[in-house]
Write an enzyme that holds these catalytic residues in place. Structure first.
Site, PDB file in Angstrom:
ATOM      1  N   ARG A  84      -1.272   0.234  -9.681  1.00 14.62           N
ATOM      2  CA  ARG A  84      -0.002  -0.657  -9.985  1.00 14.62           C
ATOM      3  C   ARG A  84      -0.701  -2.061 -10.240  1.00 14.62           C
ATOM      4  O   ARG A  84      -1.849  -2.634  -9.650  1.00 14.62           O
ATOM      5  CB  ARG A  84       1.059  -0.710  -8.837  1.00 14.62           C
ATOM      6  CG  ARG A  84       1.576   0.643  -8.552  1.00 14.62           C
ATOM      7  CD  ARG A  84       1.248   1.009  -6.961  1.00 14.62           C
ATOM      8  NE  ARG A  84       1.481   2.337  -6.807  1.00 14.62           N
ATOM      9  CZ  ARG A  84       2.811   2.737  -6.435  1.00 14.62           C
ATOM     10  NH1 ARG A  84       3.826   1.924  -6.630  1.00 14.62           N
ATOM     11  NH2 ARG A  84       3.010   4.116  -6.401  1.00 14.62           N
TER      12      ARG A  84
ATOM     13  N   GLY B  55       0.737  -1.305  -0.028  1.00 20.20           N
ATOM     14  CA  GLY B  55       0.056  -0.112   0.136  1.00 20.20           C
ATOM     15  C   GLY B  55       0.871   0.979  -0.056  1.00 20.20           C
ATOM     16  O   GLY B  55       2.039   1.194   0.136  1.00 20.20           O
TER      17      GLY B  55
ATOM     18  N   ASP C 105       4.704  -4.306  -7.074  1.00 21.62           N
ATOM     19  CA  ASP C 105       3.864  -2.979  -6.735  1.00 21.62           C
ATOM     20  C   ASP C 105       4.442  -1.729  -7.265  1.00 21.62           C
ATOM     21  O   ASP C 105       4.052  -0.773  -6.851  1.00 21.62           O
ATOM     22  CB  ASP C 105       4.181  -3.029  -5.136  1.00 21.62           C
ATOM     23  CG  ASP C 105       5.597  -3.070  -4.602  1.00 21.62           C
ATOM     24  OD1 ASP C 105       6.077  -4.282  -4.958  1.00 21.62           O
ATOM     25  OD2 ASP C 105       6.060  -2.019  -3.988  1.00 21.62           O
TER      26      ASP C 105
ATOM     27  N   GLY D 103       2.247   3.559   1.768  1.00 23.87           N
ATOM     28  CA  GLY D 103       3.062   3.848   2.873  1.00 23.87           C
ATOM     29  C   GLY D 103       3.653   5.209   3.203  1.00 23.87           C
ATOM     30  O   GLY D 103       3.613   5.702   4.371  1.00 23.87           O
ATOM     31  N   ARG D 104       4.206   5.861   1.905  1.00 20.74           N
ATOM     32  CA  ARG D 104       4.474   7.276   2.289  1.00 20.74           C
ATOM     33  C   ARG D 104       3.996   8.237   1.050  1.00 20.74           C
ATOM     34  O   ARG D 104       4.400   9.314   0.621  1.00 20.74           O
ATOM     35  CB  ARG D 104       6.033   7.347   2.329  1.00 20.74           C
ATOM     36  CG  ARG D 104       6.707   6.895   1.212  1.00 20.74           C
ATOM     37  CD  ARG D 104       8.097   7.356   1.249  1.00 20.74           C
ATOM     38  NE  ARG D 104       8.976   6.819   0.262  1.00 20.74           N
ATOM     39  CZ  ARG D 104       9.727   5.664   0.584  1.00 20.74           C
ATOM     40  NH1 ARG D 104       9.917   5.164   1.639  1.00 20.74           N
ATOM     41  NH2 ARG D 104      10.381   5.046  -0.507  1.00 20.74           N
TER      42      ARG D 104
ATOM     43  N   ARG E 126       3.857  14.333  -7.078  1.00 22.41           N
ATOM     44  CA  ARG E 126       3.756  13.640  -8.158  1.00 22.41           C
ATOM     45  C   ARG E 126       2.498  13.623  -8.886  1.00 22.41           C
ATOM     46  O   ARG E 126       1.398  13.748  -8.601  1.00 22.41           O
ATOM     47  CB  ARG E 126       4.181  12.004  -7.836  1.00 22.41           C
ATOM     48  CG  ARG E 126       5.381  11.871  -6.970  1.00 22.41           C
ATOM     49  CD  ARG E 126       5.942  10.380  -7.068  1.00 22.41           C
ATOM     50  NE  ARG E 126       4.950   9.422  -6.483  1.00 22.41           N
ATOM     51  CZ  ARG E 126       5.394   8.038  -6.319  1.00 22.41           C
ATOM     52  NH1 ARG E 126       6.489   7.617  -6.685  1.00 22.41           N
ATOM     53  NH2 ARG E 126       4.394   7.378  -5.837  1.00 22.41           N
TER      54      ARG E 126
ATOM     55  N   ASP F 245       7.865   5.799   8.605  1.00 21.53           N
ATOM     56  CA  ASP F 245       7.252   7.192   9.297  1.00 21.53           C
ATOM     57  C   ASP F 245       6.258   7.709   8.057  1.00 21.53           C
ATOM     58  O   ASP F 245       6.010   8.846   8.484  1.00 21.53           O
ATOM     59  CB  ASP F 245       8.285   7.949   9.529  1.00 21.53           C
ATOM     60  CG  ASP F 245       9.360   8.142   8.748  1.00 21.53           C
ATOM     61  OD1 ASP F 245       9.022   8.080   7.579  1.00 21.53           O
ATOM     62  OD2 ASP F 245      10.616   8.578   9.215  1.00 21.53           O
ATOM     63  N   GLY F 246       6.492   7.287   6.985  1.00 19.25           N
ATOM     64  CA  GLY F 246       5.704   7.932   5.935  1.00 19.25           C
ATOM     65  C   GLY F 246       6.172   9.198   5.225  1.00 19.25           C
ATOM     66  O   GLY F 246       5.532   9.925   4.646  1.00 19.25           O
TER      67      GLY F 246
ATOM     68  N   LYS G 190       4.394  12.459  -2.078  1.00 17.84           N
ATOM     69  CA  LYS G 190       5.144  11.482  -1.567  1.00 17.84           C
ATOM     70  C   LYS G 190       6.029  12.347  -0.626  1.00 17.84           C
ATOM     71  O   LYS G 190       6.681  13.137  -0.649  1.00 17.84           O
ATOM     72  CB  LYS G 190       6.007  11.069  -3.049  1.00 17.84           C
ATOM     73  CG  LYS G 190       7.018  10.029  -2.275  1.00 17.84           C
ATOM     74  CD  LYS G 190       7.561   9.265  -3.361  1.00 17.84           C
ATOM     75  CE  LYS G 190       8.645   8.049  -3.023  1.00 17.84           C
ATOM     76  NZ  LYS G 190       9.197   7.409  -4.123  1.00 17.84           N
TER      77      LYS G 190
END
Length: 521
Positions: A199, A100, A269, A102-103, A192, A134-135, A122
């Site tokens: 994906r 998933g 991914d 995550g950041r 982005r 920590d993202g 991002k």
């Protein structure tokens, strides 16, 4: 600055009903709503005016306080409902389960001139998919992503784009070498942009859980919103979707091979359903031409994602996507035909691409052998890929073998090694090459123009990016801007930037960030 975001993704697809931002397994949902983390002191470093124009944003808008706040996560825009996507993936060939965003946090979709763009931050903080992380992202990796995604676009390589890069004012702890010595780095956020960030792993996760209802909903959404040329959401439509994804994936990888780009982390991914280059982590361009080179320290031992293996990994990843979609079709034959076609098409397209790189536009029986021998020669002595192919264009039909060799000598990292057997092998190849050029009907000048449109003069070598990072760490962003400007016209001569048309300097050969890199971000 005012623009209205839409969101077909969150309005169409099932959401995670739990709103708390805790790490957990999410079932039956394509995404989770999240809130970006407020930053201490946001500061805009650079913006892509070209990408902004695609989005309908003016230069004045880019300078506004609202732009800074929106694209550092410090303000939620009108009609924006930030979310993180749920997906899984095969990492280094092994199923990793739920991964998933995550950041990465998606802000929503902006429509301009009938084009739909998803905006994504991002490094904007934790999500339910952050696992133990920590993202956040750091300036180092953010500059690399920002510059590379825009550089790839101007090279003509299918890619996600970048709109902006900003400092957060926060410090982020990272172990850059994965050697147990973490240190604090400057936090940063990249905006982005892509039509979609879906994906292969978005589909794999539901198939792995046998959640075919959600899988069907997601595939139907994908066809309707991203592949409108496919008119049906049934078995025939699903097969057509897979065929189109396979073709786009192949096209992307052929472009990678053409410019010498190595992705470094071709996990499922990190494979875009749209055939876009996505997730710029430990990437790199070939310095010396080397089929076995990988930029990823994690991949150092097995070299799964090495330059020469990228086409095979593209096929392997498509097999995983086929496995994920199979329950919707329950017929292996169409998938097998498409995957077999990928192999056949790759052989044809790769030969066609390589012939264009050396200036051959007609067909002769020995062309494949000529190219095979060239690829062997390029690895018997360390030969810079970018310099070699660019300089090859100045060779003429009337050149002697000695003249031809002299015109590409600059591409060799050690002229001293160009002697005896090595020199004879190169002379033998150039003898065949010049004779082959004489069978082409176009003039030397016409061939040069075509070759120079195929072989870039400038690419974002890792040492160049690292130099920009080092300066930026001292609050000097001039090199970020210089490289950004240079890489907008990678096929042009650009005399004022001639210093960048050179081999990697020796000081950069083993310097951290200038050769191989870790996945640390």
């Amino acid at each position: 600055m005012k623009f209205e975001l839409q969101d077909t993704f969150t309005k169409t697809l099932p959401q995670d009903p739990i709103l708390e931002n805790s790490r957990r397994q999410i079932s039956g949902a394509c995404f989770s709503f999240v809130t970006p983390k407020k930053t201490a002191q946001p500061e805009l470093i650079h913006t892509s005016k070209e990408m902004a124009s695609e989005l309908g944003l003016s230069n004045e808008a880019l300078k506004s306080e609202e732009f800074l706040l929106l694209f550092t996560g410090n303000k939620i825009g009108e009609n924006s409902h930030p979310y993180a996507m749920c997906y899984g993936g095969h990492q280094f060939g092994n199923w990793a389960g739920q991964l998933g965003d995550g950041r990465a946090i998606n802000l929503g979709e902006l429509v301009h001139k009938n084009k739909r763009w998803t905006l994504q931050l991002k490094g904007a903080g934790e999500t339910p998919y952050s696992r133990t992380a920590d993202g956040l992202a750091v300036l180092r990796s953010s500059i690399r992503e920002y510059l590379c995604s825009e550089a790839m676009y101007h090279l003509g390589v299918p890619t996600t784009r970048a709109l902006s890069i900003a400092l957060t004012g926060d410090q982020v702890l990272r172990d850059v070498l994965y050697n147990g010595n973490p240190d604090y780095e400057k936090g940063a956020i990249v905006t982005r942009v892509a039509p979609s960030f879906l994906r292969f792993g978005n589909y794999e996760i539901f198939s792995s859980r046998q959640d075919y209802k959600t899988l069907t909903t997601l595939v139907d959404y994908t066809i309707k919103e991203l592949f409108p040329e496919i008119k049906s959401t049934n078995k025939e439509g699903y097969i057509q979707l897979f065929k189109t994804v396979a073709q786009r994936t192949l096209t992307m990888i052929i472009h990678w091979q053409r410019v010498g780009f190595v992705h470094g982390v071709m996990n499922t991914d990190n494979m875009s359903i749209l055939g876009l280059t996505i997730d710029y982590g430990p990437y790199g361009w070939l310095e010396g031409y080397d089929d076995a080179w990988t930029p990823n320290t994690t991949d150092r031992q097995h070299k799964r994602y090495r330059y020469g293996n990228q086409p095979n990994i593209g096929l392997w990843n498509l097999y995983q996507l086929a496995n994920a979609l199979y329950p919707l079709i329950e017929d292996a034959e169409p998938f097998e035909e498409i995957l077999e076609q990928y192999k056949n098409d790759y052989a044809v397209k790769y030969l066609e691409m390589m012939k264009a790189k050396i200036g051959l536009f007609t067909t002769e029986e020995d062309d494949a052998e000529l190219l095979s021998t060239l690829e062997e020669n390029l690895q018997i002595i360390e030969t810079d890929m970018t310099l070699f192919f660019r300089n090859l264009s100045v060779i003429t039909k009337n050149d002697s073998v000695v003249d031809a060799v002299s015109k590409i000598e600059v591409a060799f990292y050690s002229i001293a090694e160009l002697k005896e057997d090595t020199l004879e092998q190169w002379k033998a190849w150039f003898n065949l090459y010049v004779k082959r050029l004489q069978k082409e009907s176009i003039t030397d000048q016409e061939r040069m123009l075509k070759m120079n449109g195929t072989n870039p003069k400038y690419v974002l070598r890792n040492y160049m990016a690292q130099m920009a990072i080092d300066k930026a760490d001292e609050k000097d962003y001039s090199l970020v801007d210089e490289l950004y400007t240079l890489l907008k016209k990678p096929y042009d001569e650009q005399p004022k930037f001639e210093k960048w048309f050179s081999k990697r300097p020796e000081w950069a050969r083993n310097k951290v960030g200038c050769s191989m890199l870790s996945c640390s971000s």
